[in-house]
Design an enzyme around this catalytic site. Sequence first.
Site, PDB file in Angstrom:
ATOM      1  N   GLY A 115       0.792  -1.161  -0.104  1.00 44.33           N
ATOM      2  CA  GLY A 115      -0.058  -0.030  -0.069  1.00 44.33           C
ATOM      3  C   GLY A 115       0.819   1.178  -0.218  1.00 44.33           C
ATOM      4  O   GLY A 115       0.706   2.182  -0.675  1.00 44.33           O
TER       5      GLY A 115
ATOM      6  N   GLU B 125       1.887   5.451   7.635  1.00 42.94           N
ATOM      7  CA  GLU B 125       3.135   5.527   7.380  1.00 42.94           C
ATOM      8  C   GLU B 125       3.900   6.694   8.138  1.00 42.94           C
ATOM      9  O   GLU B 125       5.052   6.668   8.601  1.00 42.94           O
ATOM     10  CB  GLU B 125       3.231   5.870   5.809  1.00 42.94           C
ATOM     11  CG  GLU B 125       2.570   4.877   5.021  1.00 42.94           C
ATOM     12  CD  GLU B 125       3.071   3.492   5.150  1.00 42.94           C
ATOM     13  OE1 GLU B 125       4.171   3.254   5.664  1.00 42.94           O
ATOM     14  OE2 GLU B 125       2.296   2.684   5.053  1.00 42.94           O
TER      15      GLU B 125
ATOM     16  N   GLU C  43       4.575  -2.755  12.613  1.00 40.64           N
ATOM     17  CA  GLU C  43       3.520  -2.697  12.021  1.00 40.64           C
ATOM     18  C   GLU C  43       2.413  -2.857  12.805  1.00 40.64           C
ATOM     19  O   GLU C  43       1.342  -2.156  12.326  1.00 40.64           O
ATOM     20  CB  GLU C  43       3.419  -3.881  11.010  1.00 40.64           C
ATOM     21  CG  GLU C  43       4.759  -3.781   9.874  1.00 40.64           C
ATOM     22  CD  GLU C  43       4.832  -2.795   8.996  1.00 40.64           C
ATOM     23  OE1 GLU C  43       3.622  -1.918   9.067  1.00 40.64           O
ATOM     24  OE2 GLU C  43       5.439  -2.416   8.085  1.00 40.64           O
TER      25      GLU C  43
END
EC number: 3.4.11.-
Length: 885
Positions: A287, A324, A346
């Site tokens: 992504g 992000e 993550e």
Amino acid sequence: MASDRDVLPSWAKPSHYDVSIHDIEFGGNFTYQGTVAIKTNINKDDGFNELVLNTLQLKVHSAELKTSKGSNDAKNFSYDEKRHRVTLDFGEKIQYSGEATLTLKFEGAINNIMAGFYRSKYKPQGEVPASVAKDDEFHYMFSTQFESCDARRAFPCFDEPNLKATFSVSLEIPEDLTALSNMPEKETKPSKRDGFHTVVFEPTPVMSTYLLAWAIGDFEYVEAFTKRQYNGKNLPVRVYTTRGLKEQGRFALENCHKIVDYFSETFQVDYPLPKVDLLAVHEFSHGAMENWGLITYRTTAVLFDPKTSADSYRNRVAYVVAHELAHQWFGNLVTMDWWSELWLNEGFATWVGWFAIDHLYPDWNVWGQFVTESVQTAFQLDSLRTSHAIEVPVRDGPEVDQIFDHISYLKGSSVIRMLSSHLGEKVFLQGVADYLKKHQYSNATTNDLWSALSKASGKDVNSFMDNWVRKIGFPVVTVAEEPGQIGLRQQRFLLAGDAKPEEDETVWWIPLGLQTGDSITAASTHKTAALTEKETTIRDVNESYYQVNKNLTGFYRTNYPPARLEKLGEARQNLTVEDKIGIIGDAYANAVAGYGSTAGLLALVKRFQDEQEYLVWAQIINNIGTVRSVFSGSQDVSDALKKFELELLSPATEKVGWEFPEGESYLVGQLRAQLTTTSGLLGHKATVDEALRRFDLYISGKDKSAINPSLRRTVFSVAVKERGESAFEAIKNEFLTTSSIDGKEICLRSMGHVQTPELAKKVLDFIFSDKVAMQDKHSGTIILANNAKVRPEVWNFIRNNWDSKIYPTLSGNLVVLERFLRFGLNKFADDKVADEIAAFFKGKDNRGYDKGLEVIDDTIRSHAKYRSRDEGVVREWLKANGYMQ
């Protein structure tokens, strides 16, 4: 655990890289030359005659080691392709310890597999500089993707996360193109090549190789500035795109500068770089990627046009930007020590990404979305024997890609949400801030995070979180009722429902979130905080109302007695969205595993006909869709389930209609898109008729405004299902001509609703043509695999075209290949197909997607077992309730 790792020798450690990329061939074979000078600390008392670095598909021309005693040239280079290494043989023993500079000259190629230093093709808009790389139809931009272990594809390096260093980057580019890297431009130098110059960037902070990034292309940008000041300045925030697309970056831009400020305050550590750049990349395997200071994104994850984009992409862009940016602290500033602790990056970035979006968009019900998307998806993978613990041993770089999965991201974030809820958000975030401050610019472990949270909370976090992180799976809590009390028993939940004693030894700490009272409105939280043993009895529970795992904050399933499930269904109007999602999701999972029954699930969801919340409907549609898929091999049951679902959805579909009134909430718009798509594909006549009317107006060109951007998928999907080949050809043409950023993805997914094997083969042939980018080859395949009418064609296509199309096309990027196989094959519910798949891949080199094959096998066999066990019960319930004769 460290001894199980296949890592580089520990006596040579880098401290700084000077990376120079030059003599790029802008076309043809896309080769380039490179020079890298690595300041290296050597500590080997007995001397050495070899040095080992990571490389992959690079050719090293020369290597020179300079020390304070002189210089040595490598005499020979030997490559270990499987371990991604080059050994530099200096031909003599070097007796030296201290700082040295290793300079290598090398050659590489800018590939097209979305890994390392690679090229992306796109169709240009507007006037394009003559120097842009191009072929007959497409132009190219260049960018990097180094996580997890692909910096070694671009330049020789010590490519392990705990071998941090600083980096200086120089790129030789045409004068009319733009170069970007992690840091701002330092200077521009003349080049010997006519029309070229060399862009030199400022040195980076200390960081891991996987976070280095650069890009070259015909870029333009939109810009904003943070409201807070950093070192006395408002930071520039930019969204870069290829020419003609920059205005579609404004929504991401507005989110970006607000989130940078929000995270700087929340984490009590200022964003440490002098700029934040976001770059839209036309071909992208993931992504997005959190490169420090130069974050790269798939176009649909960063660009949004209010006039032409489906509104669901607004939510996607906002979340991915936040995710992000969270990494700029959690991952970049403080990095996991080794890939086994990937979840530290993550899992946290996923949770805190939603945390930021909840702050910016409180009306989106972000935590309801998290529960129906993240938590339920994590349950799905973690309910298999072939799951893995959140923290999982990783031997080497090539092995790590397969753990970039729902366990590391979604189970990781679900467990963090559970812990945050237990400790309290304020205490939890203070512990996180303390962790970041203590370990900034270095590496850390899970235990380091637990220590910081324990200190902040005064609780021994490790004692109750260790099993959640280091053990595989999760529990189901089965409830037994007695007058005034309930019995609770925890056991490992497996989708197949057959956990053996040796698989069920873990005793989880389970926050109960127990509410009880005279009624749902008078309920209060029970004083019993957690279940810490296999079985217990809890007293003072009011039989009128009780509920376990309020708001689904605990990562476990609850298995209520059938009568209690019915009562909770009756009281649904007073439950939160998260409660409803949890109760429906648990009833579904317990039915599949055999702890509950499908009849109980159908009876429960039947009560929700008057539901108005999008996220609850999304859960119902997903679960009933899977039940229909499992029983699709029995025509009478399949038809009756379709009738049941259509009856369930029709009133809500008719109520929500087709129009988007001004000022309507985001969630109502999403409800409309969900209900019209599902009802239309089920054959709801009014929806089908309206979809086809709008399709004809749009495709004929008579009225391009006939389809709201958020209903393109509804209309296109229904048209393909109802009209067959003519609609497929029209959608294929739409795919080839659309200028909408999300248009290609929507077209591919719509094509998956074809109804004949012949058309399914045409869809797959198109997907594997060069018209469809590698990143998109699984989009239509997912829908075909979900489509019972043509599902076998996906498997036929894979085995008939493995050697000629699929493996040659996708094996350059095993992440993409694994994803394609997993989404393409895991919807069967037939042991015979599982046997065929196992036989086909037996004897092949499956490294890089072997875990995906295990997940496919486990999922198919679990669903086959469910189908065999429950088919008679489902048929009986459907007959008794008038859905079949």
